[in-house]
Design a protein around this motif. Structure first.
Motif, PDB file in Angstrom:
ATOM      1  N   ILE A   1      49.060  34.971  35.664  1.00  0.00           N
ATOM      2  CA  ILE A   1      47.802  35.605  36.065  1.00  0.00           C
ATOM      3  C   ILE A   1      47.014  34.712  37.013  1.00  0.00           C
ATOM      4  CG2 ILE A   1      45.558  36.411  35.225  1.00  0.00           C
ATOM      5  CD1 ILE A   1      46.951  37.347  32.693  1.00  0.00           C
ATOM      6  N   VAL A   2      46.910  33.433  36.664  1.00  0.00           N
ATOM      7  CA  VAL A   2      46.152  32.495  37.502  1.00  0.00           C
ATOM      8  C   VAL A   2      46.793  32.363  38.878  1.00  0.00           C
ATOM      9  CG1 VAL A   2      45.453  30.092  37.775  1.00  0.00           C
ATOM     10  CG2 VAL A   2      45.173  31.232  35.570  1.00  0.00           C
ATOM     11  N   LEU A   3      48.118  32.261  38.919  1.00  0.00           N
ATOM     12  CA  LEU A   3      48.810  32.142  40.197  1.00  0.00           C
ATOM     13  C   LEU A   3      48.570  33.370  41.071  1.00  0.00           C
ATOM     14  CD1 LEU A   3      52.231  30.583  39.095  1.00  0.00           C
ATOM     15  CD2 LEU A   3      50.352  29.440  40.273  1.00  0.00           C
ATOM     16  N   CYS A   4      48.576  34.548  40.447  1.00  0.00           N
ATOM     17  CA  CYS A   4      48.303  35.774  41.202  1.00  0.00           C
ATOM     18  C   CYS A   4      46.871  35.787  41.731  1.00  0.00           C
ATOM     19  CB  CYS A   4      48.544  36.997  40.321  1.00  0.00           C
ATOM     20  SG  CYS A   4      50.276  37.278  39.902  1.00  0.00           S
ATOM     21  N   VAL A   5      45.927  35.370  40.880  1.00  0.00           N
ATOM     22  CA  VAL A   5      44.526  35.333  41.301  1.00  0.00           C
ATOM     23  C   VAL A   5      44.331  34.351  42.449  1.00  0.00           C
ATOM     24  CG1 VAL A   5      42.192  34.706  40.595  1.00  0.00           C
ATOM     25  CG2 VAL A   5      43.626  36.057  39.072  1.00  0.00           C
ATOM     26  N   VAL A   6      44.953  33.176  42.345  1.00  0.00           N
ATOM     27  CA  VAL A   6      44.833  32.164  43.404  1.00  0.00           C
ATOM     28  C   VAL A   6      45.395  32.687  44.720  1.00  0.00           C
ATOM     29  CG1 VAL A   6      45.675  29.913  44.156  1.00  0.00           C
ATOM     30  CG2 VAL A   6      44.826  30.199  41.830  1.00  0.00           C
ATOM     31  N   ALA A   7      46.465  33.484  44.641  1.00  0.00           N
ATOM     32  CA  ALA A   7      47.088  33.999  45.855  1.00  0.00           C
ATOM     33  C   ALA A   7      46.297  35.157  46.466  1.00  0.00           C
ATOM     34  CB  ALA A   7      48.517  34.446  45.555  1.00  0.00           C
ATOM     35  N   ILE A   8      45.713  36.003  45.603  1.00  0.00           N
ATOM     36  CA  ILE A   8      45.088  37.239  46.086  1.00  0.00           C
ATOM     37  C   ILE A   8      43.595  37.084  46.340  1.00  0.00           C
ATOM     38  CG2 ILE A   8      44.608  39.644  45.476  1.00  0.00           C
ATOM     39  CD1 ILE A   8      47.171  39.643  43.854  1.00  0.00           C
ATOM     40  N   ALA A   9      42.916  36.213  45.584  1.00  0.00           N
ATOM     41  CA  ALA A   9      41.452  36.097  45.680  1.00  0.00           C
ATOM     42  C   ALA A   9      40.960  35.841  47.106  1.00  0.00           C
ATOM     43  CB  ALA A   9      40.960  35.002  44.737  1.00  0.00           C
ATOM     44  N   PRO A  10      41.568  34.940  47.884  1.00  0.00           N
ATOM     45  CA  PRO A  10      41.068  34.724  49.255  1.00  0.00           C
ATOM     46  C   PRO A  10      41.107  35.988  50.114  1.00  0.00           C
ATOM     47  CG  PRO A  10      42.551  32.946  48.599  1.00  0.00           C
ATOM     48  CD  PRO A  10      42.654  33.996  47.550  1.00  0.00           C
ATOM     49  N   ILE A  11      42.102  36.851  49.879  1.00  0.00           N
ATOM     50  CA  ILE A  11      42.195  38.094  50.650  1.00  0.00           C
ATOM     51  C   ILE A  11      41.007  39.000  50.334  1.00  0.00           C
ATOM     52  CG2 ILE A  11      43.600  40.154  51.089  1.00  0.00           C
ATOM     53  CD1 ILE A  11      46.057  38.523  50.311  1.00  0.00           C
ATOM     54  N   TYR A  12      40.707  39.143  49.042  1.00  0.00           N
ATOM     55  CA  TYR A  12      39.576  39.971  48.652  1.00  0.00           C
ATOM     56  C   TYR A  12      38.257  39.381  49.138  1.00  0.00           C
ATOM     57  CZ  TYR A  12      42.294  43.126  45.722  1.00  0.00           C
ATOM     58  OH  TYR A  12      43.176  44.079  45.282  1.00  0.00           O
ATOM     59  N   MET A  13      38.120  38.071  49.058  1.00  0.00           N
ATOM     60  CA  MET A  13      36.900  37.433  49.547  1.00  0.00           C
ATOM     61  C   MET A  13      36.706  37.705  51.027  1.00  0.00           C
ATOM     62  SD  MET A  13      35.269  36.042  47.085  1.00  0.00           S
ATOM     63  CE  MET A  13      34.124  35.019  48.021  1.00  0.00           C
ATOM     64  N   TRP A  14      37.781  37.650  51.807  1.00  0.00           N
ATOM     65  CA  TRP A  14      37.693  37.916  53.252  1.00  0.00           C
ATOM     66  C   TRP A  14      37.310  39.373  53.499  1.00  0.00           C
ATOM     67  CZ3 TRP A  14      40.061  41.179  56.731  1.00  0.00           C
ATOM     68  CH2 TRP A  14      39.840  40.894  58.090  1.00  0.00           C
ATOM     69  N   ILE A  15      37.950  40.309  52.768  1.00  0.00           N
ATOM     70  CA  ILE A  15      37.651  41.729  52.946  1.00  0.00           C
ATOM     71  C   ILE A  15      36.191  42.024  52.625  1.00  0.00           C
ATOM     72  CG2 ILE A  15      38.121  44.044  52.051  1.00  0.00           C
ATOM     73  CD1 ILE A  15      41.008  43.201  51.630  1.00  0.00           C
ATOM     74  N   TYR A  16      35.710  41.495  51.492  1.00  0.00           N
ATOM     75  CA  TYR A  16      34.341  41.785  51.076  1.00  0.00           C
ATOM     76  C   TYR A  16      33.322  41.125  52.009  1.00  0.00           C
ATOM     77  CZ  TYR A  16      36.290  43.686  46.782  1.00  0.00           C
ATOM     78  OH  TYR A  16      36.980  44.434  45.876  1.00  0.00           O
ATOM     79  N   LYS A  17      33.663  39.941  52.500  1.00  0.00           N
ATOM     80  CA  LYS A  17      32.739  39.267  53.415  1.00  0.00           C
ATOM     81  C   LYS A  17      32.631  40.038  54.727  1.00  0.00           C
ATOM     82  CE  LYS A  17      31.764  34.852  55.681  1.00  0.00           C
ATOM     83  NZ  LYS A  17      32.183  33.445  55.857  1.00  0.00           N
ATOM     84  N   GLN A  18      33.768  40.503  55.265  1.00  0.00           N
ATOM     85  CA  GLN A  18      33.743  41.267  56.510  1.00  0.00           C
ATOM     86  C   GLN A  18      33.015  42.593  56.317  1.00  0.00           C
ATOM     87  OE1 GLN A  18      34.712  39.887  59.387  1.00  0.00           O
ATOM     88  NE2 GLN A  18      35.174  38.092  58.105  1.00  0.00           N
ATOM     89  N   THR A  19      33.228  43.227  55.165  1.00  0.00           N
ATOM     90  CA  THR A  19      32.522  44.475  54.876  1.00  0.00           C
ATOM     91  C   THR A  19      31.020  44.254  54.825  1.00  0.00           C
ATOM     92  OG1 THR A  19      34.419  45.277  53.593  1.00  0.00           O
ATOM     93  CG2 THR A  19      32.295  46.371  53.236  1.00  0.00           C
ATOM     94  N   TYR A  20      30.617  43.149  54.171  1.00  0.00           N
ATOM     95  CA  TYR A  20      29.183  42.828  54.100  1.00  0.00           C
ATOM     96  C   TYR A  20      28.601  42.591  55.483  1.00  0.00           C
ATOM     97  CZ  TYR A  20      25.104  39.835  53.807  1.00  0.00           C
ATOM     98  OH  TYR A  20      23.871  39.282  54.011  1.00  0.00           O
TER      99      TYR A  20
END
Length: 370
Positions: free
Chosen positions: A63-82
């Motif tokens: 779970i942690v490995l998946c979060v570490v891999a995917i979290a930056p993508i979501y952070m980028w998407i949400y930041k660009q949306t904002y």
């Protein structure tokens, strides 16, 4: 205040020395070490927790490995949306939110109610507290990254990979305490956020009391007959070594089904309300745009629109609002409150938050909210 959450200050290194460090062991091995450190730190006070941590270590590692891999993508998407929404005019923003409410209001019933609760209880202070916490977390992360690159014995391997898990936990804890410059401020921010969360959760429990009553009522009615009917088969399937899990597995399954059923009823009610509210928001903003940009002469050609066109005297907002609300409500029922691809992937973190909120609203103990 939203600017502070994405400010460049938090993106700039607070600690220098970004030179390549010594060789590190793979992330999966490090996660095992961190989990073992957590287990050892709780061994003396709570052996059961330590045992659970060790048993679930492989799952938590994945779970942690998946979060570490995917979290930056979501952070980028949400930041660009904002950033895009930040540049959008107010009326257009209201139209976007109105459409979102029409088509997704039922899907995020608890989340929307929670946001409204935070807004009513001092949203600016909540954002300020979040910023304070994020700033300190960022500082600790940078300090930890720098610590991970230390190689005081010059053997080519990072020091943190050569020490026992318990010592590693103490080292990181001390590092975090040293890095936090104003612990009193951090403590106040965390306490304020926790108090606000409990207050909002208590409000939501009152707001969705009927949903909770339905869920718990279903559990009370069907739990005994289901247990009596399925327990023998489940005990045989699990075997003699795991038969003591039968009651727990059935109890959890019944509760989950009851939650899903009760919240589906609530989603229908919320979808109807959010459809009307979202359609109204969209229509009012649309009329304001038409009025501000001088498009009234074109709208006046439509049947039933009085001349001269004005948002306060026209029925256009009601017509557009109720029509859009009906379309949004019908769409939510047709799709079963599920999101289509790729929106379901983009909003996956929000869906997880939604289900966690629903579970806490339904099953959180009253004493927790005191």
């Amino acid at each position: 205040m939203f600017n502070s959450l994405f400010s460049s200050n938090l993106e700039k290194p607070l600690l220098e020395d970004e030179e390549p460090g010594p060789r590190r062991i793979p992330l999966s091995e490090r996660m095992k070490t961190y989990l073992e450190a957590s287990a050892e730190s709780t061994e003396a006070t709570n052996p059961t927790t330590a045992k659970v941590l060790r048993t679930l270590s492989p799952v938590m590692n994945v779970i942690v490995l998946c979060v570490v891999a995917i979290a930056p993508i979501y952070m980028w998407i949400y930041k660009q949306t904002y950033l895009i929404l930040k540049r959008t005019p107010t009326n257009m923003l209201q139209m976007i939110f109105g459409v979102a409410l029409c088509f997704f209001g039922g899907t995020f019933t608890a989340s929307i109610a929670a946001i409204e609760g935070f807004r009513q209880m001092g949203f600016k202070q909540t954002l300020a507290d979040i910023h304070d916490v994020m700033e300190q977390v960022h500082r600790v992360k940078l300090a930890s990254d720098k610590d991970d690159r230390l190689d005081d014995d010059h053997d080519g391997i990072a020091d943190v990979d050569e020490i026992p898990p318990a010592e590693l936990a103490k080292r990181k804890m001390k590092l975090a305490m040293v890095t936090v410059e104003d612990p009193a401020k951090l403590s106040r921010a965390l306490s304020s956020l926790w108090a606000a969360y409990l207050a909002v959760l208590a409000t939501l429990k009152l707001q969705f009391a009927q949903t909770t009553a339905i869920a718990l009522g279903i559990v009370e009615v069907v739990q005994f007959p289901i247990t009596r009917a399925l327990a023998p088969f489940l005990a045989q399937a699990l075997g003699p070594d795991l038969k003591h899990w039968v009651e727990t597995v059935l109890d959890t399954a019944v509760k989950l089904v009851a939650i899903i059923f009760a919240w589906n009823l609530q989603m229908i009610i919320s979808a109807f309300y959010s459809g009307i509210r979202g359609g109204r928001m969209f229509a009012l903003a649309l009329c304001e745009v038409i009025h501000e940009r001088g498009w009234g002469q074109h709208v006046e050609r439509l049947p039933g629109v009085a001349k001269p066109f004005h948002p306060d005297t026209s029925f256009l907002d009601e017509l557009v609002g109720y029509t859009l609300g009906a379309i949004g409500f019908t769409w939510q029922l047709y799709t079963g409150f599920t999101l289509f691809f790729p929106l379901n992937l983009a909003l996956l973190p929000l869906e997880i938050v939604e289900w966690l909120l629903r579970f806490q609203i339904t099953f959180a103990a009253p004493t927790t909210l005191a």
